[in-house]
Design a protein around this motif. Structure first.
Motif, PDB file in Angstrom:
ATOM      1  N   ASP A  90       0.807  -1.222   0.000  1.00  0.00           N
ATOM      2  CA  ASP A  90       0.000   0.000   0.000  1.00  0.00           C
ATOM      3  C   ASP A  90       0.841   1.274   0.000  1.00  0.00           C
ATOM      4  O   ASP A  90       0.394   2.316  -0.452  1.00  0.00           O
ATOM      5  CB  ASP A  90      -0.917   0.021   1.237  1.00  0.00           C
ATOM      6  N   ASN A 135      -3.793   2.475  -3.236  1.00  0.00           N
ATOM      7  CA  ASN A 135      -5.075   2.592  -2.518  1.00  0.00           C
ATOM      8  C   ASN A 135      -6.183   3.212  -3.359  1.00  0.00           C
ATOM      9  O   ASN A 135      -7.357   3.067  -3.043  1.00  0.00           O
ATOM     10  CB  ASN A 135      -4.901   3.453  -1.266  1.00  0.00           C
ATOM     11  N   LYS A 142      -6.210  -3.340  -9.209  1.00  0.00           N
ATOM     12  CA  LYS A 142      -5.168  -3.901  -8.329  1.00  0.00           C
ATOM     13  C   LYS A 142      -4.739  -5.284  -8.807  1.00  0.00           C
ATOM     14  O   LYS A 142      -3.559  -5.609  -8.839  1.00  0.00           O
ATOM     15  CB  LYS A 142      -5.690  -4.016  -6.890  1.00  0.00           C
TER      16      LYS A 142
END
Ligand SMILES: Nc1ncnc2c1ncn2[C@@H]1O[C@H](COP(=O)(O)OP(=O)(O)OP(=O)(O)O)[C@@H](O)[C@H]1O
Ligand SMILES: [Mg+2]
Length: 241
Positions: A90, A135, A142
């Motif tokens: 992240d 994020n 992702k």
């Protein structure tokens, strides 16, 4: 390429894999289907040494991956894994996520790693997001980054553990399309999936697992048209009208 030989694996008192044998040939697309808890993830994790067997062997290119002289670190470069939950960092942006393994493990320069990363980000249609914070991405984005990251390591095999089951329905297709394209590139792939249509479209062979055993395996066409075991019929009937 991968030979699973008579694997037995328990967690505490629970026997999760009961004498499993399976081969993955070079270039083959192998799908593994079966109900929750049947041992699919455990089997996949054994293939890249994330689990160790109680009995039996896993051979990669004819070498026992659990022998002391075998390097599991090298093995995990050659056998990449895509997880349901993406497992991205992240605190790194998209490009950094794709670069880090190449720089740390393959000792590529930042420049070289970046070139490779951008090449594969382009393939999964995420090049425009290279500088984006992870994020900020959707689940489908992702997962496509995770696939680009895995490809950047130049793997011989990719293992997918339910790559779309954490995604919202509208994002499933974009990820499946990327995986289908990869399949056509000739990469060896093992895919655990609940996406039955996808398994039937992409796989050369489908293994049906239940209760830690391989109930049966066959080509998609044969398994669909002519399942031999009652458990397979029941499982498939839930997915097929
Ligand atoms: N690290 C662990 N410790 C204890 N039990 C475990 C562990 N990993 C898996 N199990 C158990 O082993 C069994 C098989 O798990 P596994 O994750 O391989 O199944 P699966 O077929 O992948 O299921 P799903 O479709 O839900 O992902 C389950 O009962 C699970 O609870
Ligand atoms: Mg699983």
């Amino acid at each position: 390429m991968i030979e699973i030989k008579n694997i037995v694996k328990s967690f505490n008192d629970l026997k999760v894999l009961k004498d499993i044998s399976l081969n993955v040939n070079q270039g083959q697309k192998v799908a593994i289907i079966g109900p929750s808890g049947s041992g699919k993830s455990t089997l996949l994790r054994l293939m890249n040494g994330l689990e160790t067997p109680d009995e039996g062997k896993v051979l990669f290119e004819s070498k026992d991956i659990f022998e002391s002289k075998f390097s599991l670190n090298t093995h995990r470069q050659e056998v990449g894994m895509i997880f349901q939950q993406f497992n991205l960092f992240d605190h790194l942006n998209v490009l950094e996520n794709c670069n880090i393994g190449q720089e740390k493990v393959l000792k590529r320069s930042k420049k070289e790693a970046t070139e490779v990363s951008l090449h594969f980000l382009d393939k999964v249609d995420m090049k425009d997001f290279a500088k984006a914070n992870v994020n900020m991405l959707s689940g489908g984005q992702k997962q496509r980054v995770a696939i680009a990251r895995a490809l950047a390591m130049n793997p011989k095999v990719l293992l997918f553990d339910e790559p779309t089951s954490a995604l919202d329905p509208q994002m499933v297709q974009e990820v499946l399309e990327v995986i289908e394209e990869l399949a056509q590139s000739g990469l060896t792939m093992v895919i655990v999936t609940h996406e039955m249509q996808f398994a039937f479209d992409v796989a050369d062979i489908i293994y049906f697992m239940k209760d830690g055993q391989i109930v049966e395996y066959d080509s998609p066409t044969n398994l669909l048209a002519n399942p031999q075991k009652e458990a397979t019929v029941q499982f498939l009937s839930k997915f097929l009208k």
